[in-house]
Design an enzyme around this catalytic site. Structure first.
Site, PDB file in Angstrom:
ATOM      1  N   HIS B 267      28.025  -3.732   1.767  1.00  0.00           N
ATOM      2  CA  HIS B 267      26.969  -4.699   1.440  1.00  0.00           C
ATOM      3  C   HIS B 267      27.377  -6.122   1.804  1.00  0.00           C
ATOM      4  O   HIS B 267      27.064  -7.064   1.068  1.00  0.00           O
ATOM      5  CB  HIS B 267      26.635  -4.627  -0.054  1.00  0.00           C
ATOM      6  CG  HIS B 267      25.804  -3.422  -0.414  1.00  0.00           C
ATOM      7  ND1 HIS B 267      24.462  -3.329  -0.119  1.00  0.00           N
ATOM      8  CD2 HIS B 267      26.140  -2.260  -1.041  1.00  0.00           C
ATOM      9  CE1 HIS B 267      23.995  -2.163  -0.551  1.00  0.00           C
ATOM     10  NE2 HIS B 267      24.992  -1.491  -1.115  1.00  0.00           N
ATOM     11  N   ASP B 330      29.672  -0.949  -4.445  1.00  0.00           N
ATOM     12  CA  ASP B 330      28.813   0.224  -4.310  1.00  0.00           C
ATOM     13  C   ASP B 330      28.525   0.558  -2.853  1.00  0.00           C
ATOM     14  O   ASP B 330      28.600  -0.274  -1.962  1.00  0.00           O
ATOM     15  CB  ASP B 330      27.493  -0.004  -5.060  1.00  0.00           C
ATOM     16  CG  ASP B 330      26.800  -1.288  -4.610  1.00  0.00           C
ATOM     17  OD1 ASP B 330      27.513  -2.288  -4.356  1.00  0.00           O
ATOM     18  OD2 ASP B 330      25.566  -1.287  -4.493  1.00  0.00           O
ATOM     19  N   GLU B 331      28.207   1.819  -2.656  1.00  0.00           N
ATOM     20  CA  GLU B 331      27.591   2.309  -1.426  1.00  0.00           C
ATOM     21  C   GLU B 331      28.331   1.927  -0.133  1.00  0.00           C
ATOM     22  O   GLU B 331      27.752   1.332   0.774  1.00  0.00           O
ATOM     23  CB  GLU B 331      26.124   1.821  -1.343  1.00  0.00           C
ATOM     24  CG  GLU B 331      25.298   2.278  -2.525  1.00  0.00           C
ATOM     25  CD  GLU B 331      23.850   1.775  -2.464  1.00  0.00           C
ATOM     26  OE1 GLU B 331      22.973   2.523  -2.906  1.00  0.00           O
ATOM     27  OE2 GLU B 331      23.613   0.662  -1.980  1.00  0.00           O
ATOM     28  N   VAL B 332      29.583   2.266  -0.064  1.00  0.00           N
ATOM     29  CA  VAL B 332      30.326   2.087   1.184  1.00  0.00           C
ATOM     30  C   VAL B 332      30.289   3.421   1.935  1.00  0.00           C
ATOM     31  O   VAL B 332      30.729   4.437   1.405  1.00  0.00           O
ATOM     32  CB  VAL B 332      31.792   1.714   0.882  1.00  0.00           C
ATOM     33  CG1 VAL B 332      32.543   1.451   2.180  1.00  0.00           C
ATOM     34  CG2 VAL B 332      31.873   0.523  -0.052  1.00  0.00           C
ATOM     35  N   GLU B 382      31.469   2.942  -8.426  1.00  0.00           N
ATOM     36  CA  GLU B 382      32.439   3.293  -7.392  1.00  0.00           C
ATOM     37  C   GLU B 382      33.813   2.667  -7.597  1.00  0.00           C
ATOM     38  O   GLU B 382      34.801   3.125  -7.038  1.00  0.00           O
ATOM     39  CB  GLU B 382      31.914   2.882  -6.004  1.00  0.00           C
ATOM     40  CG  GLU B 382      30.782   3.758  -5.492  1.00  0.00           C
ATOM     41  CD  GLU B 382      29.416   3.194  -5.834  1.00  0.00           C
ATOM     42  OE1 GLU B 382      29.293   2.549  -6.887  1.00  0.00           O
ATOM     43  OE2 GLU B 382      28.472   3.424  -5.058  1.00  0.00           O
TER      44      GLU B 382
END
Lengths: 706, 706
Positions: B267, B330-332, B382
């Site tokens: 992000h 988050d969200e890697v 995460e």
């Protein structure tokens, strides 16, 4: 990014672009949603689409003010369309040479306007829009500012996204003085209120903000020289000099002059709270809480008065850069003068015969001080007394006769009579008043030139920050058009249609003239059912406040500056769109469209809603003292509508109404109207109700309808 | 000035005073319009009238913040009642000792809260209101701030003016972390938006503003150390450090902590626009315009990354005084890591088996930097990977399972799953999610203490400054209650009633969650007739946006940060009050009230309006590309309502509906719902329509209705 590259499945909504643009239907100038209407308009075919590639560029004269106007233009265009322009957020959306040449809207400005904006500067502009681009040309920055507003008003949604019609406009104002006065003295108006109204003024090309800054109820500007003016005379509600400068800069950015008014020698009780030695009476003085004309007046016979005024006018003349300085001068009753032996002695000694002459003496002295500090005096009618220098400008609250008499004597003047927006008149009524109307129509050309324009006046006895916008807008847009557009611009239907469109745009600029109503209703209902809230909304959207000065006359308690402005009379709009539309439909109906089923049904629906409305209001009235006060008006509306509904039925059934019954019903309508007055409200559809009753009386059958 | 002295003809509206006050009906706590509901409430008899003599006084601990809170309290009380308090405009309305003792509302504060507000400070207060006066006692200034909000919520209009019921309240929050996250990265939110939402948070006693300040689409805070973060990564849309300090001070005044989030290592594309050397890919990078999860990620194997982060975190840790520092996490997706040979080599050399472990390594390093700069780390689920220190706080977007697993391992955490207000859920759905629900219910007492509270999250893919308030409010008030009030506070009817009342108050604080809708409708209609505008309003008030992430799925063009948010889906509220009320009425109808004539008539009126509505929308749809896009949904609503109206008729006429027809009609309803999805809209009353059809099928007669 073109439309085509984005067109994935036939939908190309927001980037319609030139390829997808369909030609618009030809429009006549009055169909454009532009207000004020430009002097000359020629509509061509095609449209200029507004998409995210839109840019604005400036050539010719450029400065920071124009840069800011470009940024503001893009921000408003975003507000109008939601489009995120490619360069949003950066300065790049506003192009300078050499990039300016490829801007969608290329603005060419001849020169800056004067550092301090002056009366009579060139405000003209020419706007050419073609499907390929637009050009705005103006001799001065003022014309540029006006032209940008016109462009923004031309933007509209179409089947192919937002666009501006191809058009050619040559525009300049009819009058050089197009003002709005706001009274910050009786109810203090926070800076945010002033600023958003300046935004509104810019949108409709008004160029003078007349700031009424002192009155019996408050002195509203910080004075470093005389701090007690605000410490004792403002309840802590005043503008700092820094704030004043901020407002002046904000106004200048929008092509608006700021003319301050310090009302004297009357209307000045608040000055005396801190400086009783200025007064002709013995004091002590306190800020006045009531409304009206009061006795306290400055002592025109004391040299110390002029010493004080010299210092104050000097300080304020430095603070307010405008050439004009308003000294008020209205409504002095002279009682303190008559009661003061020293004043009487002075008058005798100086051969001053009466209080009118004494005020003339005072005005003359003050006028000299204003001139000494480099300014030109403006005052209300009363300052025009024998011997007053011709440079003094007269603001006429008395009317066209007074103004044209002044013009004949060589005085310049502006008209405010007819533009008192605090009186609750319809936009149409203000719109039909013309500064060149009445006696002015017979003036010579030279005399006519002395009529500089006009000003609407927002006196603030019954408005505060919450509802003041609704008393100014949208009606003020119609007045702005009167001052800007050619004299022949008089079509009322066109005016209302364009005023309505402008009203929406004004809200986008931050004005609260539409949102205030529901919020006020929710205060008075408290938590209520959706039906109850809707019924209250119907009530406030239908009724109007009583007009002119009858609110004071009808008040059951003397209203003061402490009276909360939370009542139904404070929430209703000066002009009800709902009632206006209904009345127009009734006119159409009785003019012969009584067989139009859709029209008849629409009248019936509205009348039925009104007839039933009081039933839903009653419950809230029992719970809320504020709604309870409006209960008589609510009942009166429903009962009046019931009568009109009966008339509609009889017309439909071709049942004639006996004269006696007709008379009874009209009497009843009048009684209901009087009943509404108990709540300081009026039923604007009353005349339409009466037309239906009369139509029913005229034979009952459709053919009998006049 | 007493009521009696003003009573000139029996009307004593606004100064009702104690003499005129009638006892209120007893109320149960859930009938009070207070949100969140206090921990303990006892209602007594009588009311404390609010009149212009009202004053507030402070004793015990006092400082400028409390003085300001007193001024703000009086300003809000004025907004609620319109009353001009005797001391309005001056400081005198807020009394200090010895005058404080005679204040209408006497506030006694034990001590200040911490200079930098801390997690878990005492926020309790006690409020006692009697007809003679009110006392607010709080151990700390935070309790005082909360208690003042409760008092303001208790004010209501009565038959005798405004008053507060006599009451005794002991109150404290259930959770110490009650947050709202606003994403300023995807769509930039101007300072004014942030401030008005802080006002809203204060009103409902939320105490953490989690500010999501960086993401792929923008880096939004000025860094002196790394100016290219904003010069290359923000499109010019960012907060200066001065503005950040202003927001922090504004929040502190309202008892709110400000926790900044800088999301990493994913992000973070916007960072790389200016500093590509931070990334694991080869670049070049530009601000991301699309939504979703993207490949770019920081290079966790390069010491320069940590050098950069050390400097940046140091700078930001000084700017943001709060103890907590959010590092996202988050969200890697790890794609850049997998594709980078050097990264792969590093992993091999350090025995890092996969990207999850690599992120753990990165998190560990960043966490050390955060600690080095004196802060405590918070991150999304995460960041909780083997070996992460127990002091790290977990913000769970994954849910109760994940959160309680963390608590079992010794980690503190807050719940955000279930409070994603960007997903368009109903207030009821959010309200029934409890941080102690699900797996958390089985935790030990010690483990439960680790659940600190929760946060609603306003992700901003599809909101901007114009409509963001409507996506936060009023639903966020229900979530605030979940975090503050006792766990047993679960009555949905009460919640909706109080949320509605609070919604009105929130608007008075400056939030635009109610005004935005009509303004958006007017943009899309352009100048339209009153009937057309009303029809569009009916449409937007009835429909809702499709829920969860289906908007992206249904989009015909990939939405980006450049997509104008001007469509019907942007204008409809996440939860339609109109549809909710209708559905509740249908439930009542089919539950046996089908012979209730008023109820039946109200259903018929609503269905008839909906059935006819599309007719009035069609004309606008032809003129406006934006309305045209919603035409399928408009038709679907009218057609669905038509079916339901038919069912209502059959029930009334006791005409049974064959099963086959019933099935066809339900299939048709589903088809209409799918048709509405073409406009990215949903018909929330669909289930209610189906209930009517099923009721008609069940024999048709009233008695056959389930």
């Amino acid at each position: 990014m073109s439309c085509n590259s984005l067109r994935r499945n036939g939908i190309c909504l927001f980037v319609a672009g030139i390829l997808a643009a369909a030609p618009m239907l030809a429009q006549t100038p009055t169909e454009l949603n532009v207000m004020p209407l430009p002097a000359k308009v020629q509509i061509a075919s095609g449209v200029l689409p507004i998409d995210r590639g839109f840019t604005i560029g400036f050539t010719g004269f450029r400065d920071e003010r124009l840069d800011r106007s470009g940024q503001r233009f893009l921000a408003t265009l975003h507000r109008e369309t939601g489009i995120i322009f490619a360069a949003a957020g950066s300065q790049a959306g506003v192009l300078a040479p050499p990039d300016a040449a490829r801007a969608t809207l290329l603005v060419t400005t001849g020169r800056d306007s004067k550092p301090v904006q002056e009366l009579g500067e060139d405000e003209s502009y020419a706007l050419e829009v073609t499907p390929a681009g637009a050009k705005l040309n103006a001799p001065t920055a003022l014309g540029t500012l006006h032209g940008l507003q016109t462009f923004l008003q031309l933007v509209s949604i179409t089947p192919n996204g937002f666009s501006v019609p191809a058009i050619s406009i040559q525009d300049q104002p009819r009058f050089p003085w197009r003002g709005l006065m706001i009274d910050s003295a009786r109810h203090f108006m926070p800076i945010a209120v002033i600023k958003r109204n300046l935004d509104g003024m810019e949108a409709v090309k008004m160029n003078v903000f007349h700031w009424h800054l002192s009155d019996n109820q408050g002195f509203r500007v910080e004075s470093h020289r005389f701090p007690k003016l605000t410490s004792e005379g403002s309840d802590g509600l005043f503008y700092t000099q820094e704030e004043v400068r901020e407002v002046i800069a904000y106004a200048r950015d929008r092509g608006i002059r700021v003319v301050p008014e310090f009302d004297m020698p009357g209307h000045s009780t608040a000055w005396f709270a801190g400086y009783p030695e200025l007064a002709s009476g013995s004091g002590p003085y306190q800020i006045e809480r009531r409304w009206g004309i009061f006795d306290p007046a400055m002592d025109p016979t004391n040299e110390k008065t002029y010493k004080f005024l010299n210092d104050l006018i000097g300080e304020m003349a430095r603070l307010f850069p405008d050439q004009y300085f308003h000294i008020g001068g209205d409504e002095v009753n002279g009682k303190e003068w008559s009661a003061n032996a020293r004043v009487q002695e002075f008058m005798k000694a100086h051969n001053i015969r009466d209080n009118v002459e004494l005020q003339a003496y005072f005005s003359q002295r003050v006028q000299e001080l204003v001139v000494k500090h480099g300014k030109t005096t403006i005052g209300w009618d009363e300052v025009l007394i024998r011997g007053v220098p011709k440079k003094v400008v007269i603001q006429s609250w008395r009317g066209a006769e007074s103004l044209s008499a002044a013009a004949k004597q060589g005085y310049s003047g502006i008209l405010s009579n007819g533009y008192y927006i605090d009186l609750g008149w319809s936009a149409a009524r203000h719109y039909t008043v013309d500064p060149m109307g009445g006696a002015a129509a017979n003036l010579s050309d030279d005399e006519k030139k002395r009529i500089l324009g006009g000003e609407s006046t927002m006196w603030s006895e019954f408005v505060n920050a919450e509802n003041v916008d609704s008393r100014i807008w949208p009606r003020n847009a119609a007045i702005a058009e009167r001052f800007w557009s050619p004299q022949g611009t008089t079509d009322l239907d066109s005016m209302y249609r364009r005023m309505q469109a402008e009203s929406v745009r004004l809200e986008w600029l931050g004005l609260t003239h539409r949102t205030y109503q529901r919020q006020m209703v929710q205060r008075m209902t408290g938590p209520a059912s959706a039906e109850e809230t809707a019924a209250l909304m119907t009530l406030v959207e239908t009724l109007e406040p009583v007009k002119d000065y009858t609110r004071e006359a009808l008040a059951t308690e003397e209203p003061t500056s402490q009276t909360p402005l939370v009542r139904v009379v404070d929430a209703v709009n000066p002009e009800s769109s709902t009632s206006r539309r209904f009345s127009a439909n009734v006119d159409q109906f009785v003019a012969g469209s009584c067989k139009d089923a859709a029209l008849t049904a629409s009248l019936r629906t509205q009348l039925t809603q009104w007839a039933r409305n009081d039933g839903s209001v009653e419950g809230v009235a029992q719970r809320s003292s504020i709604v309870e006060e409006a209960a008589p008006a609510s009942a009166a509306l429903s009962q009046s509508a019931e009568l009109a509904l009966g008339a509609l039925d009889r017309i439909g059934q071709a049942l004639p109404v006996p004269d006696e019954l007709k008379k009874q019903q009209i009497d009843a309508l009048n009684a209901f109207e009087n009943q509404a007055h108990k709540s300081q409200l009026t039923i604007p559809a009353r005349a339409a109700f009466q037309k239906l009753i009369e139509a029913a009386g005229n034979g009952g059958a459709c053919s009998g309808v006049r």
